[in-house]
Design a protein around this motif. Structure first.
Motif, PDB file in Angstrom:
ATOM      1  N   MET A   1      18.185  11.041  25.987  1.00 33.84           N
ATOM      2  CA  MET A   1      16.918  10.437  25.591  1.00 33.84           C
ATOM      3  C   MET A   1      16.950  10.247  24.083  1.00 33.84           C
ATOM      4  SD  MET A   1      13.862   9.257  26.075  1.00 33.84           S
ATOM      5  CE  MET A   1      13.569   9.663  27.778  1.00 33.84           C
ATOM      6  N   ARG A   2      16.636   9.028  23.634  1.00 36.39           N
ATOM      7  CA  ARG A   2      16.545   8.749  22.203  1.00 36.39           C
ATOM      8  C   ARG A   2      15.130   8.336  21.874  1.00 36.39           C
ATOM      9  NH1 ARG A   2      22.150   5.643  20.526  1.00 36.39           N
ATOM     10  NH2 ARG A   2      23.533   7.281  21.294  1.00 36.39           N
ATOM     11  N   GLU A   3      14.631   8.882  20.782  1.00 32.17           N
ATOM     12  CA  GLU A   3      13.317   8.524  20.278  1.00 32.17           C
ATOM     13  C   GLU A   3      13.518   7.783  18.957  1.00 32.17           C
ATOM     14  OE1 GLU A   3      10.250  11.894  21.376  1.00 32.17           O
ATOM     15  OE2 GLU A   3      12.021  12.739  20.386  1.00 32.17           O
ATOM     16  N   TYR A   4      12.684   6.795  18.733  1.00 31.68           N
ATOM     17  CA  TYR A   4      12.778   5.977  17.529  1.00 31.68           C
ATOM     18  C   TYR A   4      11.414   5.876  16.858  1.00 31.68           C
ATOM     19  CZ  TYR A   4      17.173   4.404  19.579  1.00 31.68           C
ATOM     20  OH  TYR A   4      18.427   4.359  20.129  1.00 31.68           O
ATOM     21  N   ARG A   5      11.442   5.811  15.531  1.00 31.51           N
ATOM     22  CA  ARG A   5      10.236   5.526  14.764  1.00 31.51           C
ATOM     23  C   ARG A   5      10.644   4.651  13.582  1.00 31.51           C
ATOM     24  NH1 ARG A   5       8.706  11.403  12.051  1.00 31.51           N
ATOM     25  NH2 ARG A   5      10.521  11.564  10.682  1.00 31.51           N
ATOM     26  N   GLY A   6       9.684   3.907  13.051  1.00 30.49           N
ATOM     27  CA  GLY A   6       9.960   3.022  11.927  1.00 30.49           C
ATOM     28  C   GLY A   6       8.813   3.031  10.939  1.00 30.49           C
ATOM     29  N   ARG A   7       9.125   2.636   9.713  1.00 24.83           N
ATOM     30  CA  ARG A   7       8.097   2.465   8.683  1.00 24.83           C
ATOM     31  C   ARG A   7       8.530   1.310   7.790  1.00 24.83           C
ATOM     32  NH1 ARG A   7       8.905   7.891   4.974  1.00 24.83           N
ATOM     33  NH2 ARG A   7      11.054   7.511   4.394  1.00 24.83           N
ATOM     34  N   PHE A   8       7.542   0.677   7.164  1.00 26.72           N
ATOM     35  CA  PHE A   8       7.845  -0.416   6.255  1.00 26.72           C
ATOM     36  C   PHE A   8       8.486   0.133   4.985  1.00 26.72           C
ATOM     37  CE2 PHE A   8       4.080  -2.459   8.449  1.00 26.72           C
ATOM     38  CZ  PHE A   8       4.860  -3.321   9.193  1.00 26.72           C
TER      39      PHE A   8
ATOM     40  N   ALA B   1      11.071   1.466  -1.811  1.00 24.66           N
ATOM     41  CA  ALA B   1      10.343   2.683  -1.448  1.00 24.66           C
ATOM     42  C   ALA B   1       9.591   2.477  -0.130  1.00 24.66           C
ATOM     43  CB  ALA B   1       9.342   3.050  -2.542  1.00 24.66           C
ATOM     44  N   PRO B   2       9.351   3.550   0.620  1.00 25.61           N
ATOM     45  CA  PRO B   2       8.542   3.434   1.833  1.00 25.61           C
ATOM     46  C   PRO B   2       7.139   2.931   1.484  1.00 25.61           C
ATOM     47  CG  PRO B   2       9.621   5.581   1.731  1.00 25.61           C
ATOM     48  CD  PRO B   2       9.846   4.912   0.411  1.00 25.61           C
ATOM     49  N   SER B   3       6.596   2.058   2.329  1.00 31.44           N
ATOM     50  CA  SER B   3       5.282   1.493   2.025  1.00 31.44           C
ATOM     51  C   SER B   3       4.308   1.613   3.196  1.00 31.44           C
ATOM     52  CB  SER B   3       5.429   0.028   1.594  1.00 31.44           C
ATOM     53  OG  SER B   3       6.095  -0.706   2.586  1.00 31.44           O
ATOM     54  N   SER B   4       4.622   2.461   4.150  1.00 29.96           N
ATOM     55  CA  SER B   4       3.689   2.752   5.241  1.00 29.96           C
ATOM     56  C   SER B   4       4.050   4.108   5.826  1.00 29.96           C
ATOM     57  CB  SER B   4       3.752   1.677   6.338  1.00 29.96           C
ATOM     58  OG  SER B   4       4.898   1.849   7.148  1.00 29.96           O
ATOM     59  N   GLY B   5       3.190   4.578   6.687  1.00 26.21           N
ATOM     60  CA  GLY B   5       3.526   5.764   7.448  1.00 26.21           C
ATOM     61  C   GLY B   5       4.441   5.391   8.607  1.00 26.21           C
ATOM     62  N   TRP B   6       4.838   6.389   9.385  1.00 27.55           N
ATOM     63  CA  TRP B   6       5.697   6.151  10.553  1.00 27.55           C
ATOM     64  C   TRP B   6       4.856   5.607  11.705  1.00 27.55           C
ATOM     65  CZ3 TRP B   6      10.705   6.147   9.731  1.00 27.55           C
ATOM     66  CH2 TRP B   6      11.252   6.934   8.733  1.00 27.55           C
TER      67      TRP B   6
ATOM     68  N   PRO C   1       0.836  -1.212   0.000  1.00 29.43           N
ATOM     69  CA  PRO C   1       0.000   0.000   0.000  1.00 29.43           C
ATOM     70  C   PRO C   1       0.866   1.256   0.000  1.00 29.43           C
ATOM     71  CG  PRO C   1       0.056  -0.971   2.186  1.00 29.43           C
ATOM     72  CD  PRO C   1       0.765  -1.920   1.266  1.00 29.43           C
ATOM     73  N   PRO C   2       0.344   2.371  -0.527  1.00 31.11           N
ATOM     74  CA  PRO C   2       1.089   3.628  -0.486  1.00 31.11           C
ATOM     75  C   PRO C   2       1.311   4.059   0.964  1.00 31.11           C
ATOM     76  CG  PRO C   2      -0.820   3.807  -1.931  1.00 31.11           C
ATOM     77  CD  PRO C   2      -0.913   2.496  -1.230  1.00 31.11           C
ATOM     78  N   PRO C   3       2.362   4.856   1.231  1.00 27.90           N
ATOM     79  CA  PRO C   3       2.613   5.303   2.599  1.00 27.90           C
ATOM     80  C   PRO C   3       1.380   5.953   3.215  1.00 27.90           C
ATOM     81  CG  PRO C   3       4.423   5.921   1.170  1.00 27.90           C
ATOM     82  CD  PRO C   3       3.342   5.355   0.290  1.00 27.90           C
ATOM     83  N   GLY C   4       1.124   5.584   4.456  1.00 23.90           N
ATOM     84  CA  GLY C   4       0.018   6.179   5.188  1.00 23.90           C
ATOM     85  C   GLY C   4      -1.308   5.462   5.029  1.00 23.90           C
TER      86      GLY C   4
END
Length: 139
Positions: free
Chosen positions: A110-117, A122-127, A39-42
């Motif tokens: 402090m470290r913050e992390y986020r991930g996406r598929f 190409a990216p295939s999801s939102g964060w 699916p497109p990002p998001g």
């Protein structure tokens, strides 16, 4: 035991024969439908990630556990302190280890992390939602 491997071997032999065509493969049911594009990002679900601080040689490391849910990779970004989001890598196997040095060697941060598929280049999801951990010097 081993029946599935024998079936896959037979399909490979059939597809390698000189008279084999795609029509024959469809009739035999050995050609499946093409996998749908991601699916497109998001528009689809996002990765599920969690982070814990683990011991390292000179400072702790961030250990990110994640679920790919059938996707090729998970792409990660991190933010340290009040800095900007920065790419830190992508992985196809959990866990991903963030072993970057501390911004100030003797000071916890402090470290913050986020991930996406990330699929097919190409990216295939939102964060996903942000996961946080405090990374400290050893000792």
């Amino acid at each position: 035991p081993g029946a599935l491997n024998r079936v896959f071997g037979l399909v490979k032999v059939i597809k390698g024969l000189p008279g084999y065509t795609e029509t024959i493969g469809l009739d035999l049911g050995i050609i499946g439908p093409e996998a749908p594009p991601p699916p497109p990002p998001g528009e689809g679900p996002v990765p599920r990630i969690s982070v814990t601080a683990i011991a390292g040689d000179t400072h702790q490391k961030g250990r990110l556990k994640f679920f790919k849910d059938g996707h090729q990779f998970v792409q990660f970004e991190s933010r340290r302190g009040t800095g900007d989001w920065e790419p830190i890598g992508m992985s196809d196997k959990s866990p991903f280890i963030d072993d970057r040095a501390l911004l100030v060697a003797s000071q916890a941060e402090m470290r913050e992390y986020r991930g996406r598929f990330f699929d097919h280049g190409a990216p295939s999801s939102g964060w996903c939602d942000v996961a946080k951990a405090t990374i400290s010097p050893q000792g």
